[in-house]
Scaffold this active site. Structure first.
Site, mmCIF file in Angstrom:
data_model
loop_
_atom_site.group_PDB
_atom_site.id
_atom_site.type_symbol
_atom_site.label_atom_id
_atom_site.label_comp_id
_atom_site.label_asym_id
_atom_site.label_seq_id
_atom_site.Cartn_x
_atom_site.Cartn_y
_atom_site.Cartn_z
ATOM 1 N N SER A 164 56.528 35.759 95.649
ATOM 2 C CA SER A 164 56.803 35.818 94.216
ATOM 3 C C SER A 164 57.454 34.519 93.733
ATOM 4 C CB SER A 164 57.658 37.046 93.908
ATOM 5 O OG SER A 164 57.654 37.323 92.523
ATOM 6 N N LYS A 216 63.161 49.497 69.166
ATOM 7 C CA LYS A 216 64.379 49.058 69.845
ATOM 8 C C LYS A 216 64.626 49.818 71.136
ATOM 9 C CE LYS A 216 67.889 46.350 70.042
ATOM 10 N NZ LYS A 216 67.666 44.907 70.248
#
Length: 340
Positions: A164, A216
């Site tokens: 990664s 949100k």
């Protein structure tokens, strides 16, 4: 004439008043002397505390310097000797000082590149990855420093794992060396998330989260994700993934022997498999590299934070508190003197 001769009672009263006045004067002097002695004792106490803190601070600074000295594989080596400059990328990549962060790694890289006797820069990698931002910052700086110091090649040596974000960094190297059993690759992006709304209902847990903005609470664990929200998050991850792919392609270039999209799917391979795919270049370790470059010595340029740093921070805080107390005490005494 009426007050003469003085009455005995008046004589006794005057005498008692004079006697009482003298006693109060003596008592006041004794109290003031005691207060002054206490102040003097406090001043000396604060003075010796400051001296003690200074002594401890100096000792810890000297210990910190000795602990943070450049380490090498030869106790007699000096940085004027020809060597390989090692920068460690070990552990999770994140913004904290405990892991691999871009700020410290970039400092380490600059030290290694700027060392005149350093023949090459070695990235000693053993990491599962981490933050794409921190990884990209390091990748960008390696590319910049390579242009500033074209005479120095960069070698990425992968130990147990270079996956990664760690592979993101490794792709900036001129060559990637691995152990045949190393785990290499995992070119992808992940954002973990779990939904526990069903479990919350069974347990009688009510989510009372309030928001201003319809998205949100996106990825809330107690609310289902809408198709629009899922598409947005997927586009975000795909965009970050493209940055990763572009960095690998730019760093590896024609060395990638396969155009199979699976290379960028998040899969990882052994070092032996990675070499066949062009994800890595060859098998070897630091000793192999030293023999190939005909350099016998290494110097570790990694900036590391020792426990001494936190101790110094606490001592500095205590010293500041002691100095502040001393100043306040002195100001207080001066003010008392003025009042008196």
């Amino acid at each position: 004439m009426s007050d003469w001769p003085p009455k005995p009672q008046n004589e006794n009263t005057n005498a008692n008043t004079q006697t009482t006045g003298k006693e109060w004067q003596l008592l006041e002097k004794a109290v003031l002397a005691s207060v002054e002695e206490q102040r003097r004792s406090r001043r000396w106490g604060i003075f010796f505390k400051i001296l003690t803190f200074l002594y401890i601070f100096i000792v810890l600074v000297l210990m910190g310097k000795s602990c943070s000295m450049t380490s090498s594989d030869d106790a007699n080596i000096t940085t004027s000797d020809t060597h390989l400059g090692v920068v460690n990328v070990i552990g999770t990549i994140d913004a904290s000082s405990k892991g691999v962060n871009s700020a410290d790694t970039i400092k380490s890289l600059k030290r290694a590149f700027e060392a005149k006797s350093n023949k090459a820069v070695v990235l000693n990698i053993n990491s599962p990855g981490g933050s794409p931002v921190q990884s990209d910052d390091i990748w960008q700086e390696i590319q910049y420093l390579k242009k500033q110091h074209p005479e120095k090649k960069v070698y990425a040596l992968i130990g147990d794992m270079g996956a990664s974000g760690a592979y993101y960094i490794a792709s900036a190297a001129d060559e990637i060396w691995v152990n045949p059993s190393s785990l290499v690759g995992s070119i992808g992006v992940i954002m973990p998330n779990y939904g526990v709304s069903g479990l919350a209902q069974k347990l009688g847990v009510e989510d009372r989260t309030m928001t201003s903005g319809s998205n949100k609470d996106i990825l809330s664990m107690t609310k289902p994700i809408t198709p629009e929200q899922k598409a947005h998050i997927q586009a975000l991850l795909d965009n970050v993934h493209l940055h990763f792919i572009d960095a690998v392609k730019q760093g590896r270039g024609a060395k990638l022997k396969s155009q199979d999209p699976a290379i960028f799917s998040g899969l990882f391979w052994t070092g032996e498999q990675a070499i066949k795919l062009g994800v890595a270049d060859k098998a070897g370790n630091i000793e192999t590299l030293k023999r190939e470059l005909k350099v016998n010595k290494t110097v570790n340029y990694t900036v590391e934070h020792s426990p001494i740093d936190s101790i110094l921070g606490r001592v500095g805080s205590e010293m500041g508190h002691g100095l502040g107390e001393a100043v306040s005490q002195q100001l207080g005494m001066n003010q008392d003197a003025k009042v008196q």
